[in-house]
Write a protein that holds these residues in place. Structure first.
Motif, PDB file in Angstrom:
ATOM      1  N   ILE A 126      43.654  35.705  36.240  1.00  7.58           N
ATOM      2  CA  ILE A 126      43.974  35.161  34.927  1.00  7.58           C
ATOM      3  C   ILE A 126      44.421  33.702  34.999  1.00  7.58           C
ATOM      4  O   ILE A 126      44.331  32.958  34.017  1.00  7.58           O
ATOM      5  CB  ILE A 126      45.037  36.034  34.215  1.00  7.58           C
ATOM      6  N   HIS A 127      44.877  33.271  36.180  1.00  6.28           N
ATOM      7  CA  HIS A 127      45.339  31.877  36.307  1.00  6.28           C
ATOM      8  C   HIS A 127      44.162  30.924  36.524  1.00  6.28           C
ATOM      9  O   HIS A 127      44.078  29.866  35.895  1.00  6.28           O
ATOM     10  CB  HIS A 127      46.342  31.768  37.457  1.00  6.28           C
ATOM     11  N   SER A 128      43.225  31.314  37.377  1.00  5.19           N
ATOM     12  CA  SER A 128      42.054  30.460  37.623  1.00  5.19           C
ATOM     13  C   SER A 128      40.896  30.785  36.692  1.00  5.19           C
ATOM     14  O   SER A 128      39.942  30.008  36.579  1.00  5.19           O
ATOM     15  CB  SER A 128      41.599  30.617  39.074  1.00  5.19           C
ATOM     16  N   LEU A 129      40.987  31.969  36.030  1.00  5.31           N
ATOM     17  CA  LEU A 129      39.915  32.467  35.166  1.00  5.31           C
ATOM     18  C   LEU A 129      38.600  32.596  35.931  1.00  5.31           C
ATOM     19  O   LEU A 129      37.516  32.366  35.400  1.00  5.31           O
ATOM     20  CB  LEU A 129      39.755  31.569  33.926  1.00  5.31           C
ATOM     21  N   LYS A 130      38.711  32.973  37.193  1.00  6.14           N
ATOM     22  CA  LYS A 130      37.561  33.201  38.049  1.00  6.14           C
ATOM     23  C   LYS A 130      37.513  34.662  38.478  1.00  6.14           C
ATOM     24  O   LYS A 130      38.535  35.350  38.506  1.00  6.14           O
ATOM     25  CB  LYS A 130      37.633  32.314  39.305  1.00  6.14           C
ATOM     26  N   LEU A 131      36.305  35.112  38.841  1.00  6.14           N
ATOM     27  CA  LEU A 131      36.143  36.482  39.316  1.00  6.14           C
ATOM     28  C   LEU A 131      36.891  36.664  40.638  1.00  6.14           C
ATOM     29  O   LEU A 131      36.727  35.870  41.565  1.00  6.14           O
ATOM     30  CB  LEU A 131      34.659  36.785  39.480  1.00  6.14           C
ATOM     31  N   TYR A 132      37.715  37.714  40.697  1.00  9.31           N
ATOM     32  CA  TYR A 132      38.482  38.013  41.916  1.00  9.31           C
ATOM     33  C   TYR A 132      37.771  39.088  42.735  1.00  9.31           C
ATOM     34  O   TYR A 132      37.457  38.888  43.902  1.00  9.31           O
ATOM     35  CB  TYR A 132      39.894  38.455  41.536  1.00  9.31           C
ATOM     36  N   ARG A 133      37.525  40.239  42.137  1.00  5.28           N
ATOM     37  CA  ARG A 133      36.800  41.310  42.815  1.00  5.28           C
ATOM     38  C   ARG A 133      35.984  42.090  41.788  1.00  5.28           C
ATOM     39  O   ARG A 133      36.301  42.094  40.593  1.00  5.28           O
ATOM     40  CB  ARG A 133      37.753  42.267  43.533  1.00  5.28           C
TER      41      ARG A 133
END
Length: 476
Positions: A126-133
């Motif tokens: 939610i902080h980078s708004l990038k896919l984590y897994r």
């Protein structure tokens, strides 16, 4: 006691989901919008409705702080909004492009999870708004999700009936076949419970499904034993598929909503029914308790959201029915008629009906002549709409007072069919209900759960005539 204190009727199509923060209520709909209301007076915030999705919005949820809202849609995206000013912060596209059915924030606001119709799961940072897994359920569409209060794991429910427990590294910890015809919703109580003998902490979980059941579970999470999902008991009360369930903040109550149009509130320790609410006129699709106030919101395919004030401290006997609509229509007050008009999307007539002192008995006696000559409703279309709603009300009165032959009931709605059609599985359904079933990209039989060889619907004129003859005998 549960008291209906407000009805929101701003959406122009089915309400799919509602969610509380400490100060706001968010609702989303097939009309592609999300609406946000203040809990102070239930007025919409200045920037509401939120628009950006290009298709139906299926789910919405607040971050734990209440400052951010997530929503997901058939358009294959999860959108993140700043609740303070309504700004769109991000558009998170499901990698597969599949319709996104459910979204959830983790308790510590590290991730937002999105689950899709193709079974794909994505954890977004939610902080980078990038896919984590990312990952996939074993089979079926992903339709339900709930995080544990400590954020260490989450549970997903699928259309094939499985509940799966995952850790935050997207590792599958256990899998359980829970509902034969598919899971529709699940929730985990925010309050953990300690096992006095072993010292383990476990959480209460509820799941509901197309099999008309609500099941209570215990999730045991221990470093030595790993994760264990234990069945507790089944809650009864609904007569049709259960579409939504949610725990109260303290975990002592569970609310559910169903295709039978009822909302039921249970006591979780005993499984007793505390309240049954039947104000909605179509399927109840969503329900939610407010986190820090005695409020309950229920949303429906009737396009409304009802707000209930709930006195959870007052002792309630099992099977207490808190529902004015259980009063016979002939005994409705003018206020009951007004509430009915609002629920039928006829709120513009409330003043007119009150001015003419229309109570339940007067309502049932209205005709096209009295609507035109006495109430001065000039529009033929509006008169027809009111008369159709009244006729539907009379039909429901018949349904409530007699036992309808089961073959006259639609297997999806469990209501008396008006326009029966035969599907490729050989069963008869109400035409509108089956068309809605197919339009929601369901390609399986509602009765057998097997793939439909064809989407063709054939009018069942023989059954329609039989229903008409039966109705004539009931009205004599």
């Amino acid at each position: 006691m549960a008291t209906l204190i407000h009805t929101l009727a701003d959406h122009s199509d089915d309400v799919n989901y509602c969610a509380f923060s400490s100060s706001c209520l968010a609702t989303c709909s097939l009309d592609k919008t999300i609406r946000v209301y203040s809990l102070n007076n239930f007025t919409e915030l200045p920037y509401s409705p939120l628009k950006g999705h290009t298709y139906a919005v299926h789910c919405c949820c607040f971050s734990p702080s209440g400052h951010v809202l997530a929503s997901c849609s058939t358009d294959g995206t999860t959108m993140v909004w700043d609740i303070r000013d309504g700004r769109m912060l991000a558009v998170l596209e499901q990698p597969s492009g599949s319709p996104v059915r459910v979204c959830r924030f983790s308790p510590e606001s590290t991730y937002v999870m999105s689950g899709a119709a193709d079974g794909s799961i994505v954890l977004w940072n939610i902080h980078s708004l990038k896919l984590y897994r990312s990952g996939n359920v074993k089979d079926g569409s992903l339709v339900a999700c709930a995080f544990s209060p400590n954020g260490n794991f989450f549970v997903t429910g699928s259309s094939c009936g499985d509940l799966t427990v995952w850790d935050d590294k997207m590792r599958c910890l256990c899998n359980e076949k829970a509902h034969d015809l598919g899971v529709t919703c699940c929730d985990i109580s925010s309050q953990p419970i300690s096992d006095g003998e072993q010292g383990f902490r476990y959480f209460q979980m509820a799941s509901c499904g197309q099999d008309s059941q609500i099941k209570l579970w215990l999730i045991l999470f221990a470093d030595i034993l790993g994760v264990e999902l234990k069945y507790k008991f089944t809650l009864n009360g609904h007569s049709a598929p259960v579409l939504a369930c949610a725990f109260s903040y303290d975990g002592q109550m569970l609310v559910s909503g169903s295709v039978d149009k009822c909302v039921i509130i249970y006591e979780t320790t005993t499984g007793n029914t505390l309240h049954t609410l039947s104000q909605h006129t179509r399927y109840v699709t969503t329900c939610a308790f407010a986190p820090h106030s005695p409020l309950l919101a229920t949303g429906s395919m009737d396009k409304t959201v009802n707000i209930w004030q709930f006195d959870h401290k007052q002792p309630c006997a099992a099977n207490t029915v808190e529902n004015e609509s259980k009063v016979s229509v002939e005994d409705w007050s003018e206020d009951d008629v007004s509430a009915w008009l609002r629920a039928q999307d006829l709120a513009d007539f409330v003043g007119l009906f009150k001015m003419n002192n229309i109570d339940g008995k007067e309502l049932l006696n209205l005709t096209k002549e009295s609507l035109a000559n006495e109430l001065k409703i000039e529009s033929l279309g509006l008169r027809s709409k009111v008369l159709q709603k009244i006729e539907d009300l009379r039909m429901r009165m018949i349904s409530a007072s007699v036992t309808i032959p089961d073959e006259f009931l639609c297997p999806i709605t469990r209501e008396l069919m008006k326009d029966p059609v035969i599907a490729a599985d050989g069963y008869s359904y109400e035409k509108e209900a089956m068309e809605n079933w197919i339009s929601n990209k369901r390609r399986s039989s509602p009765m057998t759960n097997l793939p439909l060889p064809s989407l063709m619907l054939t009018p069942n004129r023989t059954l329609k005539m039989a229903i008409s003859r039966w109705l004539e005998t009931q009205q004599k």
